[in-house]
Design an enzyme around this catalytic site. Structure first.
Site, PDB file in Angstrom:
ATOM      1  CB  THR A  42      -1.290   0.114   1.367  1.00  0.00           C
ATOM      2  OG1 THR A  42      -1.409  -1.709   1.353  1.00  0.00           O
ATOM      3  CG2 THR A  42      -1.712   0.971   1.171  1.00  0.00           C
ATOM      4  CE  LYS A  52       1.865  11.304   2.498  1.00  0.00           C
ATOM      5  NZ  LYS A  52       1.352  10.698   3.514  1.00  0.00           N
ATOM      6  N   GLY A 179     -14.037  11.898   7.059  1.00  0.00           N
ATOM      7  CA  GLY A 179     -13.046  11.186   7.884  1.00  0.00           C
ATOM      8  C   GLY A 179     -12.249  11.757   7.724  1.00  0.00           C
ATOM      9  N   GLY A 181      -9.730  11.199   9.373  1.00  0.00           N
ATOM     10  CA  GLY A 181      -8.258  10.833  10.079  1.00  0.00           C
ATOM     11  C   GLY A 181      -7.075  11.280   9.125  1.00  0.00           C
ATOM     12  NE  ARG A 267      -5.573   0.912   4.437  1.00  0.00           N
ATOM     13  CZ  ARG A 267      -5.532   0.582   3.045  1.00  0.00           C
ATOM     14  NH1 ARG A 267      -5.846   2.118   2.861  1.00  0.00           N
ATOM     15  NH2 ARG A 267      -4.727   0.246   2.478  1.00  0.00           N
ATOM     16  CG  ASP A 304      -1.591  -1.126   7.644  1.00  0.00           C
ATOM     17  OD1 ASP A 304      -0.520  -0.950   7.862  1.00  0.00           O
ATOM     18  OD2 ASP A 304      -1.840  -0.898   7.191  1.00  0.00           O
ATOM     19  CG  HIS A 436      20.979  31.220  14.732  1.00  0.00           C
ATOM     20  ND1 HIS A 436      18.834  31.257  15.013  1.00  0.00           N
ATOM     21  CD2 HIS A 436      20.567  32.412  14.465  1.00  0.00           C
ATOM     22  CE1 HIS A 436      18.723  32.764  15.274  1.00  0.00           C
ATOM     23  NE2 HIS A 436      19.798  33.244  14.700  1.00  0.00           N
TER      24      HIS A 436
HETATM   25  P1  FAD Z   1       0.819  -3.350   3.070  1.00  0.00           P
HETATM   26  O1  FAD Z   1       1.760  -1.818   2.949  1.00  0.00           O
HETATM   27  O2  FAD Z   1      -0.810  -2.996   3.244  1.00  0.00           O
HETATM   28  O3  FAD Z   1       1.733  -4.203   2.392  1.00  0.00           O
HETATM   29  C1  FAD Z   1       0.667  -6.082   2.209  1.00  0.00           C
HETATM   30  C2  FAD Z   1       0.964  -6.443   0.776  1.00  0.00           C
HETATM   31  O4  FAD Z   1       0.165  -7.901   1.475  1.00  0.00           O
HETATM   32  C3  FAD Z   1       0.165  -5.692  -0.413  1.00  0.00           C
HETATM   33  O5  FAD Z   1       0.789  -5.760  -1.589  1.00  0.00           O
HETATM   34  C4  FAD Z   1      -0.848  -7.158  -0.608  1.00  0.00           C
HETATM   35  O6  FAD Z   1      -1.315  -6.728  -1.633  1.00  0.00           O
HETATM   36  C5  FAD Z   1      -0.065  -8.347  -0.355  1.00  0.00           C
HETATM   37  N1  FAD Z   1      -1.056  -9.339   0.455  1.00  0.00           N
HETATM   38  C6  FAD Z   1      -2.537  -9.111   0.863  1.00  0.00           C
HETATM   39  N2  FAD Z   1      -2.605 -10.185   0.661  1.00  0.00           N
HETATM   40  C7  FAD Z   1      -2.343 -11.360   0.241  1.00  0.00           C
HETATM   41  C8  FAD Z   1      -2.349 -12.348   0.294  1.00  0.00           C
HETATM   42  N3  FAD Z   1      -2.680 -13.499   0.127  1.00  0.00           N
HETATM   43  N4  FAD Z   1      -1.106 -12.983  -0.985  1.00  0.00           N
HETATM   44  C9  FAD Z   1      -0.275 -12.312  -1.542  1.00  0.00           C
HETATM   45  N5  FAD Z   1      -0.202 -11.143  -0.944  1.00  0.00           N
HETATM   46  C10 FAD Z   1      -1.217 -10.800  -0.522  1.00  0.00           C
HETATM   47  N6  FAD Z   1       2.189   5.061   6.659  1.00  0.00           N
HETATM   48  C11 FAD Z   1       3.210   5.711   6.507  1.00  0.00           C
HETATM   49  O7  FAD Z   1       4.366   5.945   7.906  1.00  0.00           O
HETATM   50  N7  FAD Z   1       3.332   7.902   6.249  1.00  0.00           N
HETATM   51  C12 FAD Z   1       2.146   7.875   5.332  1.00  0.00           C
HETATM   52  O8  FAD Z   1       2.307   8.840   5.054  1.00  0.00           O
HETATM   53  C13 FAD Z   1       1.178   7.007   5.425  1.00  0.00           C
HETATM   54  N8  FAD Z   1       0.590   7.677   4.385  1.00  0.00           N
HETATM   55  C14 FAD Z   1      -0.157   6.525   3.752  1.00  0.00           C
HETATM   56  C15 FAD Z   1      -1.551   7.649   2.543  1.00  0.00           C
HETATM   57  C16 FAD Z   1      -2.608   6.282   2.227  1.00  0.00           C
HETATM   58  C17 FAD Z   1      -3.597   6.586   1.790  1.00  0.00           C
HETATM   59  C18 FAD Z   1      -2.618   5.504   3.153  1.00  0.00           C
HETATM   60  C19 FAD Z   1      -3.969   3.993   2.411  1.00  0.00           C
HETATM   61  C20 FAD Z   1      -1.592   4.949   3.849  1.00  0.00           C
HETATM   62  C21 FAD Z   1      -0.258   5.076   4.480  1.00  0.00           C
HETATM   63  N9  FAD Z   1       0.557   5.578   5.196  1.00  0.00           N
HETATM   64  C22 FAD Z   1       0.876   6.079   5.708  1.00  0.00           C
HETATM   65  C23 FAD Z   1      -0.178   3.833   5.519  1.00  0.00           C
HETATM   66  C24 FAD Z   1       1.042   2.522   5.474  1.00  0.00           C
HETATM   67  O9  FAD Z   1       0.841   3.120   3.842  1.00  0.00           O
HETATM   68  C25 FAD Z   1       0.889   0.866   6.065  1.00  0.00           C
HETATM   69  O10 FAD Z   1       0.346   1.477   7.136  1.00  0.00           O
HETATM   70  C26 FAD Z   1       1.681   0.361   5.018  1.00  0.00           C
HETATM   71  O11 FAD Z   1       1.592   0.215   3.815  1.00  0.00           O
HETATM   72  C27 FAD Z   1       1.553  -1.257   6.132  1.00  0.00           C
HETATM   73  O12 FAD Z   1       2.506  -2.134   5.827  1.00  0.00           O
HETATM   74  P2  FAD Z   1       1.821  -3.392   5.812  1.00  0.00           P
HETATM   75  O13 FAD Z   1       3.654  -4.354   5.172  1.00  0.00           O
HETATM   76  O14 FAD Z   1       1.569  -3.704   6.667  1.00  0.00           O
HETATM   77  O15 FAD Z   1       1.230  -3.980   4.585  1.00  0.00           O
HETATM   78  P1  NAD Z   2      -8.562   7.183  10.369  1.00  0.00           P
HETATM   79  O1  NAD Z   2      -8.896   5.871  11.642  1.00  0.00           O
HETATM   80  O2  NAD Z   2      -7.195   7.499  11.243  1.00  0.00           O
HETATM   81  O3  NAD Z   2      -9.273   7.525  10.786  1.00  0.00           O
HETATM   82  C1  NAD Z   2     -10.286   7.586  10.045  1.00  0.00           C
HETATM   83  C2  NAD Z   2     -11.303   8.721  10.447  1.00  0.00           C
HETATM   84  O4  NAD Z   2     -12.724   8.570  10.404  1.00  0.00           O
HETATM   85  C3  NAD Z   2     -11.641   8.617  12.412  1.00  0.00           C
HETATM   86  O5  NAD Z   2     -11.334  10.292  12.722  1.00  0.00           O
HETATM   87  C4  NAD Z   2     -13.029   8.445  12.307  1.00  0.00           C
HETATM   88  O6  NAD Z   2     -14.057   8.885  13.322  1.00  0.00           O
HETATM   89  C5  NAD Z   2     -14.019   9.140  11.155  1.00  0.00           C
HETATM   90  N1  NAD Z   2     -15.286   8.543  10.581  1.00  0.00           N
HETATM   91  C6  NAD Z   2     -15.557   6.968  10.318  1.00  0.00           C
HETATM   92  N2  NAD Z   2     -16.398   6.502  10.500  1.00  0.00           N
HETATM   93  C7  NAD Z   2     -17.177   8.032  10.248  1.00  0.00           C
HETATM   94  C8  NAD Z   2     -17.826   8.093   9.928  1.00  0.00           C
HETATM   95  N3  NAD Z   2     -18.851   7.287   8.707  1.00  0.00           N
HETATM   96  N4  NAD Z   2     -18.477   9.713   9.558  1.00  0.00           N
HETATM   97  C9  NAD Z   2     -17.798  10.790   9.543  1.00  0.00           C
HETATM   98  N5  NAD Z   2     -16.369   9.890  10.366  1.00  0.00           N
HETATM   99  C10 NAD Z   2     -16.380   8.603  10.007  1.00  0.00           C
HETATM  100  O7  NAD Z   2      -8.483   6.427   9.139  1.00  0.00           O
HETATM  101  P2  NAD Z   2      -7.176   6.584   7.757  1.00  0.00           P
HETATM  102  O8  NAD Z   2      -7.704   8.432   7.480  1.00  0.00           O
HETATM  103  O9  NAD Z   2      -8.388   6.153   6.545  1.00  0.00           O
HETATM  104  O10 NAD Z   2      -5.680   6.914   7.744  1.00  0.00           O
HETATM  105  C11 NAD Z   2      -5.917   4.811   7.690  1.00  0.00           C
HETATM  106  C12 NAD Z   2      -4.747   4.404   8.687  1.00  0.00           C
HETATM  107  O11 NAD Z   2      -3.723   4.669   7.693  1.00  0.00           O
HETATM  108  C13 NAD Z   2      -4.150   5.273   9.760  1.00  0.00           C
HETATM  109  O12 NAD Z   2      -4.366   4.640  11.078  1.00  0.00           O
HETATM  110  C14 NAD Z   2      -3.136   6.258   9.247  1.00  0.00           C
HETATM  111  O13 NAD Z   2      -2.065   6.095  10.550  1.00  0.00           O
HETATM  112  C15 NAD Z   2      -2.510   5.454   7.871  1.00  0.00           C
HETATM  113  N6  NAD Z   2      -2.075   6.845   7.490  1.00  0.00           N
HETATM  114  C16 NAD Z   2      -1.404   7.399   8.080  1.00  0.00           C
HETATM  115  C17 NAD Z   2      -0.290   8.638   7.484  1.00  0.00           C
HETATM  116  C18 NAD Z   2       0.262   9.616   7.362  1.00  0.00           C
HETATM  117  O14 NAD Z   2       1.208   8.580   8.686  1.00  0.00           O
HETATM  118  N7  NAD Z   2       1.040  10.657   6.781  1.00  0.00           N
HETATM  119  C19 NAD Z   2      -1.261   9.026   6.086  1.00  0.00           C
HETATM  120  C20 NAD Z   2      -2.718   8.488   6.129  1.00  0.00           C
HETATM  121  C21 NAD Z   2      -2.763   7.015   6.974  1.00  0.00           C
END
Ligand code: FAD
Ligand code: NAD
Length: 468
Positions: A42, A52, A179, A181, A267, A304, A436
């Protein structure tokens, strides 16, 4: 069907799974990494990196639009969305290809396909080459997907997930984000900078509810200046697609018409592929001990799916920790010093405990802050909004948390990450020398206030910067 035997099989090649695989292969283990879609998961493909890339473009656009305040005349700054999207995709595919090469060069075998855990030591992979994999140890790292909600289901046209929104055809005239978050707020900043009318709907009483209240308030203030309409304490009850947009009914029965909706309400954890093995779960997440071992010996879980901190670097650290434990070490996962960086406008950096969280845990603590408006560097940078705050345990002088909001906050939190990981007491931080003029001086000034020796702030007024 091909049959393979490895030392360790890693299911999922995201920022949790691939570092674990590399670490183990570097230590001499025979490792297979099973990935259904793309390495990098992801984070690289639909999360951290593409968002980013967009954030960087829109922040530059903001600066150019604000050129007069830097003493510059610049005419006609205009976003070219298709170009921004194409560049974002190029950055992602470039990184993905380098990562694929790095993983293979480490000696890890990448197996493309959907893996299913059929027994504690067996994974069946459905893919181009169906494979039956046997492993002495298995690491589950299957990550998460956007949560789809019945009242506003994703359709990829009017109702987007954080994945489909990345490839919109054009900048929406208006967007309602459900949302507030990290995902909802980062996209709110992106679309506000691009000129969309943004409405942010959050069920709880404030945006970024996981951050401390003062940070939420500072971001909300910045959002309002950006023209973002914030509706806290509301949910979405229903949606109706129209020819040229979508009608949204809020919980107070108000209806709003917008070009599209982004649903960012959390998520769903990908745990279906190992449901055949009775691994203990709680609230949809895999239960792991402090060594990242699941309830089934030989099966480890990271990222995750462990329901701890959904952050890429947390997943990576868990991956390395699990790998070291598989190699025979006994390393505990420590969640106290994991920074979070939220790339909103203004940016947010946080780590450890907030003052409120410390109090809830019964820890006697105080918070000491320093405003950016008192820093030479922030004034020179035309970025006076924001502050840095340290949370300090009263009895021990231990730094137990920190928050920062404003220019470069995502980078600034790194300093406190080092301090927390090494349990540096507040006096030692106060005794450091910060270059500084930099924003990092805010940490030094806050620590001087904590040590009752404020420098660039009147001692008589220092209580104004102290909470708790
Ligand atoms: P994932 O990154 O979800 O990877 C899991 C992998 O497993 C995937 O490639 C999937 O295809 C694979 N998979 C799943 N099931 C199977 C299966 N059965 N067989 C084979 N492969 C499989 N975090 C930050 O720290 N900084 C950020 O700026 C940030 N921005 C984000 C922005 C967005 C829009 C989103 C959605 C998330 C963001 N996150 C950020 C959160 C971050 O992306 C996740 O916390 C992180 O990717 C989790 O890593 P993971 O390895 O647990 O899972
Ligand atoms: P989140 O759980 O952080 O936020 C979801 C928000 O939606 C919460 O504030 C919740 O109260 C609200 N919500 C839930 N149901 C609702 C409804 N029916 N109506 C209105 N509001 C509602 O989840 P996210 O923002 O989807 O992010 C998922 C994960 O990805 C987070 O844990 C976050 O840490 C990670 N992430 C990290 C970054 C970063 O580190 N820069 C960027 C993006 C995502």
């Amino acid at each position: 069907m091909e049959i393979k035997k490895v030392d360790v099989a890693v299911l999922g090649g995201g920022p949790g799974g691939y570092p674990a695989a590399i670490y183990l292969a570097n230590a001499g283990k025979k490792v297979a990494l099973i990935e259904a879609k793309y390495v990098g998961g992801t984070c690289l493909n639909w999360g951290c990196i593409p968002t980013k890339a967009l954030v960087t473009s829109v922040n530059l656009l903001r600066d150019i639009k604000n050129a007069e305040s830097f003493g510059l005349h610049v005419s006609q700054a205009k976003a070219d969305w298709p170009l921004m999207v194409a560049q974002k995709n190029e950055i992602v595919s470039g990184l993905r290809s380098s990562l694929d090469k790095l993983i293979r060069a480490s000696g890890v075998e990448i197996i493309q396909g959907q893996g299913v855990l059929t027994s504690p030591k067996k994974i069946e992979v459905k893919g181009k080459t169906p494979t039956s994999m046997e492993a002495d140890a298995i690491i589950l790292a299957t990550g998460s997907e956007p949560k789809d909600i019945k009242a506003f289901p994703f359709d990829g046209k009017f109702i987007h997930s954080s994945t489909t929104i990345l490839d919109l055809e054009s900048i929406p005239e208006s967007i309602l984000i459900i949302g507030a978050g990290a995902i909802g707020c980062e996209f709110a900043s992106i679309f506000a900078a691009l000129g969309s009318k943004v409405i942010l709907v959050e069920a709880l009483s404030r945006i970024l509810p996981l951050e401390c209240e003062t940070i939420s308030a500072a971001v909300a203030e910045g959002f309002k200046k950006d023209g973002i309409e914030i509706l806290c304490g509301h949910t979405v009850e229903a949606t109706k697609s129209l020819k040229d947009g979508i009608e949204v009914t809020l919980s107070d029965k108000r209806t709003l018409k917008v070009s599209c909706v982004l649903s960012a309400v959390g998520r769903r954890l990908n745990t279906d592929s190992f449901s055949a093995v009775p691994i203990k779960m709680e609230k949809g997440a895999v239960i792991v001990d402090e060594y990242l071992s699941t309830s089934v010996p030989g099966i480890w879980a990271i990222g995750d799916i462990t329901g701890k901190m959904m952050l890429a670097h947390a997943a990576t650290h868990q991956g390395i920790t699990a790998a070291r434990n598989i190699l025979g070490e006994k390393v505990r996962m420590n969640y106290d010093a994991i920074p979070a960086a939220t790339f909103t406008y203004p940016e947010v950096g946080s780590i450890g405990l907030t003052l409120e969280a410390a109090k809830k845990k019964g820890i006697k603590a105080k918070a000491y802050s320093y405003p950016f408006s008192a820093l030479g560097r922030s004034l020179a940078s035309r970025a006076p909004e924001g502050f840095a705050e340290l949370v300090v345990e009263e009895d021990t002088g231990k730094i137990i948390g920190a928050q920062v909001v404003g220019h470069n906050a995502c980078e600034l939190i790194a300093i406190i990450g080092v301090a927390l990981a090494n349990e540096i007491p507040i006096e030692c931080l106060a005794d450091t020398i910060q270059a500084h003029p930099t924003f990092a001086e805010a940490w030094l000034e806050a620590s001087l206030i904590a040590c009752k020796t404020p420098l660039h702030f009147p001692k008589t007024l220092a209580s104004k910067l102290t909470r708790g």
